[in-house]
Design an enzyme around this catalytic site. Structure first.
Site, short mmCIF file in Angstrom:
data_model
loop_
_atom_site.label_atom_id
_atom_site.label_comp_id
_atom_site.label_asym_id
_atom_site.label_seq_id
_atom_site.Cartn_x
_atom_site.Cartn_y
_atom_site.Cartn_z
CG HIS A 160 15.87 -39.87 -25.92
ND1 HIS A 160 15.80 -41.19 -26.31
CD2 HIS A 160 16.22 -39.89 -24.61
CE1 HIS A 160 16.08 -41.97 -25.28
NE2 HIS A 160 16.35 -41.20 -24.23
CD1 TRP A 171 -1.07 -5.80 -2.18
CD2 TRP A 171 -1.63 -5.28 -4.26
NE1 TRP A 171 -0.83 -6.90 -2.97
CE2 TRP A 171 -1.17 -6.62 -4.25
CE3 TRP A 171 -2.05 -4.72 -5.47
CZ2 TRP A 171 -1.11 -7.39 -5.39
CZ3 TRP A 171 -1.99 -5.52 -6.61
CH2 TRP A 171 -1.52 -6.84 -6.57
CD GLU A 193 8.82 -13.51 -19.60
OE1 GLU A 193 9.01 -14.09 -18.53
OE2 GLU A 193 7.72 -13.06 -19.93
CD GLU A 211 9.91 -18.88 -14.56
OE1 GLU A 211 9.12 -19.40 -15.34
OE2 GLU A 211 9.87 -17.67 -14.26
NE ARG A 220 4.17 1.77 -1.80
CZ ARG A 220 5.25 1.45 -1.10
NH1 ARG A 220 6.43 1.86 -1.49
NH2 ARG A 220 5.16 0.72 -0.01
CG ASN A 242 2.62 -0.41 3.43
OD1 ASN A 242 2.27 -1.54 3.13
ND2 ASN A 242 3.65 0.20 2.89
N GLY A 243 1.19 -2.89 5.53
CA GLY A 243 1.80 -4.05 6.19
C GLY A 243 0.72 -5.05 6.58
CE LYS A 273 3.04 -8.84 -13.70
NZ LYS A 273 4.16 -9.79 -13.69
CB CYS A 280 -0.86 0.01 1.25
SG CYS A 280 -1.70 -1.54 1.54
CE LYS A 311 10.40 -14.76 -16.29
NZ LYS A 311 9.41 -15.40 -15.47
C1 F6R Z 1 6.22 -14.86 -17.56
C2 F6R Z 1 4.90 -14.53 -17.09
C3 F6R Z 1 3.74 -15.25 -17.67
C4 F6R Z 1 2.65 -15.49 -16.60
C5 F6R Z 1 1.39 -16.09 -17.24
C6 F6R Z 1 0.34 -16.38 -16.21
O1 F6R Z 1 7.19 -14.12 -16.91
O2 F6R Z 1 4.72 -13.67 -16.27
O3 F6R Z 1 4.12 -16.46 -18.24
O4 F6R Z 1 3.17 -16.33 -15.62
O5 F6R Z 1 0.88 -15.20 -18.19
O6 F6R Z 1 -0.06 -15.23 -15.54
P1 F6R Z 1 -0.81 -15.30 -14.17
O7 F6R Z 1 0.12 -15.89 -13.17
O8 F6R Z 1 -1.17 -13.88 -13.86
O9 F6R Z 1 -2.02 -16.17 -14.37
#
Ligand code: F6R
Length: 608
Positions: A504, A74, A488, A481, A27, A100-101, A603, A2, A485
């Site tokens: 294989h 938040w 992307e 993963e 934030r 906040n917390g 996002k 928050c 990263k």
């Molecule tokens: C990669 C990334 C995406 C999300 C995916 C699911 O860094 O952020 O692969 O993990 O779009 O998103 P959520 O977790 O919001 O359902």
């Protein structure tokens, strides 16, 4: 995460509070509010949604006064709503608080205050604070705040005003940020420096358990025993843009560095030594687990990768079979779902269309749905039967980092609780794993120290067109993963392979100079991974191995070795992913990519 702002001075407080809050929007928040002191007492205006909603309210019903507190919330305890928004007041609206917390013992405090006749309007942990202050108030606000915080467990930064002392604003912090801005005949409190930079560059950086009083006498700071402190003024020399990122160049780097805290926050109140593991309000019983016919973990992208680690943890500890699937595949493959099926959906945002579709379909077919999510009040959190929140705080960078590690922690908590219920874990092993979990925040911090080495590695390899990740067992899940990263945010083509799969097919890709990152944290699979490294080195690959301290022999095979602190084999993914995140970050930086907003990505993926 928050945002708090407070103002004491001669100007109209409300517009200054709104302006300050707008500088804290980065934030993340879901509701906002202000409380202002005036001749009538305390005027509060607050509502769910964007700051613009609050501004519109204040335009139609202005509130006047020169002392006030403001907040962007938040949601943690209780969904985003007008009533759960801050500021919160005591029953007779003489005391108002922004916070906040997380107050970990708020339930106990709430019950105790209820027994004393106090009534509560919201579901928040925060509402206990103004009532507690009211309970202790005997004519001195600072003393009442001091007594109240001595009763509170958890983390907090709070700002308090009291209509019985209309010439004062009191604030304190513990494990949550709070600063004081010093102006000409006016002063401010805020969660972060950008909120006050339009008005002052002279700042006090408060430490834990330091109390500050803003009054017409100026700014006074006290320790928890009431001794006055004399702090040095910090002069801000940088601009607001940099400050939003906490001094980091990008949100992604900031969020990578926030992981030790995010891990700790997610464990807080769930894993307590000598006590049973707590799954918050989730009421899954031994009888339920004995009767479950199958467990699915379903998610997308990074959350799916967390689910792969979750499968290992649940199968190993609770001896329950788990199937993991990506949501977009699961929803169209006509999976077998009965009223004895448990579906665990994982989603940082809680709004991902495919994950949500699985949740809804699963419910329709009678399954119980447990959600692991980061956003209180999100669709997933509202629609699932059970919710276990990850307390990562808002994640702003598109590439998920701190949400992933907290999803891992959530899975460990679920696995341990299921194991406890099913009696598949000995008391010694349970205590050992709890102790190991407690060590993780500090060890994650230690792991971040590798950033210089990884920056150098990126400098030497960022022109590569392809890069490969190898691992076995949980390391394979983490490799996936790491590879995601890298691709992307740096746009370098990359793939992850299970070590045993090399022969294989994938080994055909290895030629002189191919860069391979090998994860070797699973001691039971160490020899097999070393053989895999030898196989690719023989064909000319340049290998960086990531392993646990003590596995020095790997230096004989790999070109370079990065050591992680020693930790229980089951928990290594939490540490192993950190160098992979940093590697992706520095590769992208070297290439000049927009790390926080990679091309073509959003996002939150709310459409198919
Ligand atoms: C990669 C990334 C995406 C999300 C995916 C699911 O860094 O952020 O692969 O993990 O779009 O998103 P959520 O977790 O919001 O359902």
């Amino acid at each position: 995460m928050c945002g708090i702002v407070g103002y004491f001075g001669y100007r109209d407080a409300a517009p200054l509070l709104i302006e300050g809050l707008s500088k804290l929007e980065y934030r993340g928040y879901d509701s906002a509010g202000v409380a202002v002191l005036n001749d009538k007492g305390i005027d509060v205006s607050k509502c769910k949604g964007r700051l613009a909603n609050l501004e519109a309210r204040l335009e139609s019903k202005p509130i006047e006064g020169h002392i006030g507190i403001g907040h962007t919330r938040w949601a943690t305890h209780g969904e985003p709503s007008d009533v759960n928004s801050h500021p919160h007041c005591d029953c007779d609206i003489t005391i108002s608080v922004v916070h906040n917390g997380i107050i970990e013992n708020y339930m106990k405090l709430r019950e105790w205050l209820t027994s004393k006749g106090y009534e509560f309007l919201s579901e928040t942990d925060t509402e206990v604070i103004p009532n507690l202050i009211d309970f202790y108030y005997e004519g001195n606000l600072l003393e009442a705040v001091m007594k109240s915080v001595s009763m509170m467990e958890g983390s907090y930064a709070i700002g308090v005003v009291c209509s019985k002392e209309p010439d004062k604003l009191v604030a304190v912090r513990k494990d949550s940020p709070l600063i004081v801005g010093l102006g000409e005949k006016e002063s401010f409190i805020a969660s972060d420096i950008p909120a006050v930079l339009n008005h002052t560059r002279d700042i006090y950086l408060l430490e834990d358990k330091e109390f500050v009083v803003l009054s017409s006498q100026g700014v006074n700071i006290f320790d928890e025993h009431g001794e006055e402190l004399h702090k040095e003024i910090y002069k801000v020399t940088w601009n607001a843009d940099a400050a939003e990122k906490g001094g980091y160049e990008d949100f992604m780097l900031k969020e990578i560095h926030e992981q030790p805290k995010a891990i700790k926050d997610t464990m807080t109140s769930r894993v307590i030594s000598k006590e049973e593991i707590s799954l918050d309000k989730i009421t899954i019983t031994k009888e339920y687990l004995d009767n479950v016919d199958r467990i699915y973990v379903v998610a997308c992208g990074t959350a799916y990768h967390a689910g792969l680690v979750g499968k290992y943890a649940i199968e190993k500890l609770a001896k329950l079979q788990v199937e993991v699937d990506v949501a977009s595949e699961f929803r169209y493959r006509d999976p077998i779902i009965t009223d004895r099926t448990l579906i665990i959906v994982v989603s940082q945002s809680g709004e991902t269309a495919d994950t949500l579709a699985v949740l809804r379909e699963g419910k329709k077919k009678g399954a119980r749905v447990l959600a692991i999510t980061n956003v209180v009040g999100s669709s997933v959190s509202r629609e699932a039967h059970d919710v276990l929140y990850t307390w990562a705080g808002p994640e702003i960078a598109v590439a998920s980092t701190k949400a992933y590690v907290t999803q891992l922690i959530a899975f460990y908590i679920v696995a341990l609780r299921f194991a406890e219920l099913k009696n598949t874990i000995s008391q010694e092993e349970l205590e050992l794993l709890k102790e190991e979990l407690y060590r993780l925040p500090a060890l994650a911090q230690e792991t971040l120290k590798h950033q210089d080495v990884l920056q150098r590695f990126a400098y030497n390899t960022y022109t590569e067109k392809d890069m490969y990740f190898l691992g076995r067992g949980m390391d394979y899940a983490v490799s996936l993963e790491g590879s995601l990263k890298l691709k992307e945010i740096s746009y370098i083509h990359s793939d992850a392979y299970a070590g045993g799969e090399l022969k294989h097919g994938p080994i055909a890709l290895i030629e002189k100079g191919t860069v391979v990152i090998a994860l070797v944290t699973q001691n039971t699979l160490l020899d097999k991974m070393v053989s895999n490294i030898k196989e690719v080195v023989t064909r000319g690959a340049k290998v960086m191995a990531i392993t646990l301290e003590g596995n020095d022999d790997i230096e004989k095979t790999a070109d370079s070795v990065l050591y992680l602190p020693k930790i229980h084999e089951l928990l290594t993914p939490v540490l192993a992913v950190i160098p992979l995140q940093l590697l992706a970050y520095y590769m992208a930086k070297q290439k000049g990519c927009d790390v926080d907003k990679p091309r073509n990505l959003a996002k939150s993926v709310t459409v198919e």
